[in-house]
Design a protein around this motif. Structure first.
Motif, PDB file in Angstrom:
ATOM      1  N   ASP A 156     102.277 -19.880 138.221  1.00 44.48           N
ATOM      2  CA  ASP A 156     102.769 -19.089 137.081  1.00 44.48           C
ATOM      3  C   ASP A 156     102.586 -19.831 135.759  1.00 44.48           C
ATOM      4  O   ASP A 156     102.222 -19.219 134.747  1.00 44.48           O
ATOM      5  N   ILE A 157     102.833 -21.127 135.750  1.00 42.25           N
ATOM      6  CA  ILE A 157     102.661 -21.904 134.520  1.00 42.25           C
ATOM      7  C   ILE A 157     101.183 -21.974 134.147  1.00 42.25           C
ATOM      8  O   ILE A 157     100.820 -21.830 132.970  1.00 42.25           O
ATOM      9  N   ALA A 158     100.306 -22.162 135.126  1.00 37.92           N
ATOM     10  CA  ALA A 158      98.865 -22.166 134.838  1.00 37.92           C
ATOM     11  C   ALA A 158      98.453 -20.832 134.214  1.00 37.92           C
ATOM     12  O   ALA A 158      97.721 -20.801 133.217  1.00 37.92           O
ATOM     13  N   LYS A 159      98.937 -19.739 134.776  1.00 39.86           N
ATOM     14  CA  LYS A 159      98.610 -18.409 134.255  1.00 39.86           C
ATOM     15  C   LYS A 159      99.165 -18.223 132.836  1.00 39.86           C
ATOM     16  O   LYS A 159      98.482 -17.676 131.963  1.00 39.86           O
ATOM     17  N   LYS A 160     100.387 -18.678 132.615  1.00 44.11           N
ATOM     18  CA  LYS A 160     101.018 -18.543 131.296  1.00 44.11           C
ATOM     19  C   LYS A 160     100.183 -19.215 130.213  1.00 44.11           C
ATOM     20  O   LYS A 160     100.115 -18.727 129.083  1.00 44.11           O
ATOM     21  N   TYR A 161      99.532 -20.320 130.556  1.00 46.77           N
ATOM     22  CA  TYR A 161      98.735 -21.070 129.583  1.00 46.77           C
ATOM     23  C   TYR A 161      97.232 -20.798 129.748  1.00 46.77           C
ATOM     24  O   TYR A 161      96.406 -21.656 129.427  1.00 46.77           O
ATOM     25  N   ASN A 162      96.898 -19.595 130.206  1.00 43.13           N
ATOM     26  CA  ASN A 162      95.506 -19.154 130.319  1.00 43.13           C
ATOM     27  C   ASN A 162      94.640 -20.119 131.111  1.00 43.13           C
ATOM     28  O   ASN A 162      93.439 -20.243 130.853  1.00 43.13           O
ATOM     29  N   GLY A 163      95.231 -20.792 132.060  1.00 41.49           N
ATOM     30  CA  GLY A 163      94.500 -21.776 132.844  1.00 41.49           C
ATOM     31  C   GLY A 163      94.378 -21.336 134.286  1.00 41.49           C
ATOM     32  O   GLY A 163      94.376 -20.130 134.598  1.00 41.49           O
ATOM     33  N   HIS A 164      94.306 -22.296 135.156  1.00 45.24           N
ATOM     34  CA  HIS A 164      94.203 -22.016 136.589  1.00 45.24           C
ATOM     35  C   HIS A 164      94.701 -23.224 137.375  1.00 45.24           C
ATOM     36  O   HIS A 164      94.878 -24.311 136.815  1.00 45.24           O
ATOM     37  N   CYS A 165      94.927 -23.005 138.646  1.00 46.78           N
ATOM     38  CA  CYS A 165      95.251 -24.124 139.527  1.00 46.78           C
ATOM     39  C   CYS A 165      94.425 -23.985 140.793  1.00 46.78           C
ATOM     40  O   CYS A 165      94.031 -22.880 141.178  1.00 46.78           O
ATOM     41  N   ASP A 166      94.154 -25.112 141.388  1.00 42.86           N
ATOM     42  CA  ASP A 166      93.330 -25.152 142.586  1.00 42.86           C
ATOM     43  C   ASP A 166      93.890 -26.213 143.513  1.00 42.86           C
ATOM     44  O   ASP A 166      94.397 -27.251 143.057  1.00 42.86           O
ATOM     45  N   PHE A 167      93.811 -25.938 144.801  1.00 40.11           N
ATOM     46  CA  PHE A 167      94.246 -26.879 145.823  1.00 40.11           C
ATOM     47  C   PHE A 167      93.048 -27.149 146.722  1.00 40.11           C
ATOM     48  O   PHE A 167      92.404 -26.214 147.201  1.00 40.11           O
ATOM     49  N   TYR A 168      92.761 -28.422 146.930  1.00 37.02           N
ATOM     50  CA  TYR A 168      91.624 -28.791 147.768  1.00 37.02           C
ATOM     51  C   TYR A 168      91.891 -30.155 148.384  1.00 37.02           C
ATOM     52  O   TYR A 168      92.891 -30.808 148.069  1.00 37.02           O
ATOM     53  N   GLU A 169      90.994 -30.572 149.263  1.00 40.63           N
ATOM     54  CA  GLU A 169      91.120 -31.866 149.935  1.00 40.63           C
ATOM     55  C   GLU A 169      89.825 -32.642 149.779  1.00 40.63           C
ATOM     56  O   GLU A 169      88.736 -32.059 149.816  1.00 40.63           O
ATOM     57  N   GLU A 170      89.973 -33.960 149.583  1.00 37.13           N
ATOM     58  CA  GLU A 170      88.808 -34.845 149.546  1.00 37.13           C
ATOM     59  C   GLU A 170      89.246 -36.253 149.916  1.00 37.13           C
ATOM     60  O   GLU A 170      90.323 -36.693 149.516  1.00 37.13           O
TER      61      GLU A 170
END
Length: 184
Positions: A156-170
């Protein structure tokens, strides 16, 4: 909030049993932990400093090697949103890392700013794929009604600030990447 409530429950239990000696001992232990507060970051934002320093000190108390690299200013991001974002990202990483069976556990937080956007990246050790076992990242805690909101808050915070979030593994690390683009 979780830590504070747990501390109060323990003290309350000792007092209910009239075990004053152990209540005092427990309070002294908690004071010692508070005195061991480590400074990981010293930005120009007191909210960021408080959250990161307290959460990563807690991580260290679980035997987790914690590091942080951060920018100094957070212009255009509300302090409440910074608190909620960092608290949830760090709490999730600490909880997950504390529960794995590895000897060398680590959490790395990196916050950078470039091209008028902020990038928050937290990586924590894993001993097996999280996304393979739980691709939707549903809470694994038993009380569903009071848990499982952290990922939603981060999104929700990422969306509020016109951004995005991603979850991945490395490289045996679970990664949570959040990009915020504040309005000018």
């Amino acid at each position: 909030r979780h830590d504070t409530k747990d501390v109060y429950y323990v003290i309350d239990n000792y007092l209910e049993l009239n075990d004053i000696q152990n209540a005092r001992k427990y309070i002294r232990q908690m004071i010692d932990i508070a005195d061991d507060h480590i400074i990981f970051v010293n930005t120009q934002n007191n909210t960021v400093n408080a959250i990161i320093n307290s959460k990563l000190t807690i991580a260290k108390s679980f035997g987790i090697d914690a590091t942080c690299l951060s920018i100094n200013e957070f212009t255009g991001i509300d302090d409440i949103d910074l608190c909620r974002l960092l608290s949830n990202m760090l709490e999730n990483a600490i909880t997950a890392t504390a529960n794995i069976k590895l000897n060398a556990k680590q959490i790395n937080l990196k916050i950078i700013s470039e091209s008028e956007k902020y990038t928050f990246l937290i990586k924590n050790s894993i001993d097996q794929s999280v996304l393979k076992e739980n691709p939707k990242l549903h809470t694994t805690k038993t009380k569903f009604d009071s848990h499982g909101y952290g990922i939603k808050i981060i999104r929700d915070i990422a969306k509020k600030y016109n951004g995005h979030c991603d979850f991945y593994e490395e490289s045996n690390m679970f990664c949570c990447l959040v990009v915020l683009i504040p309005n000018k």
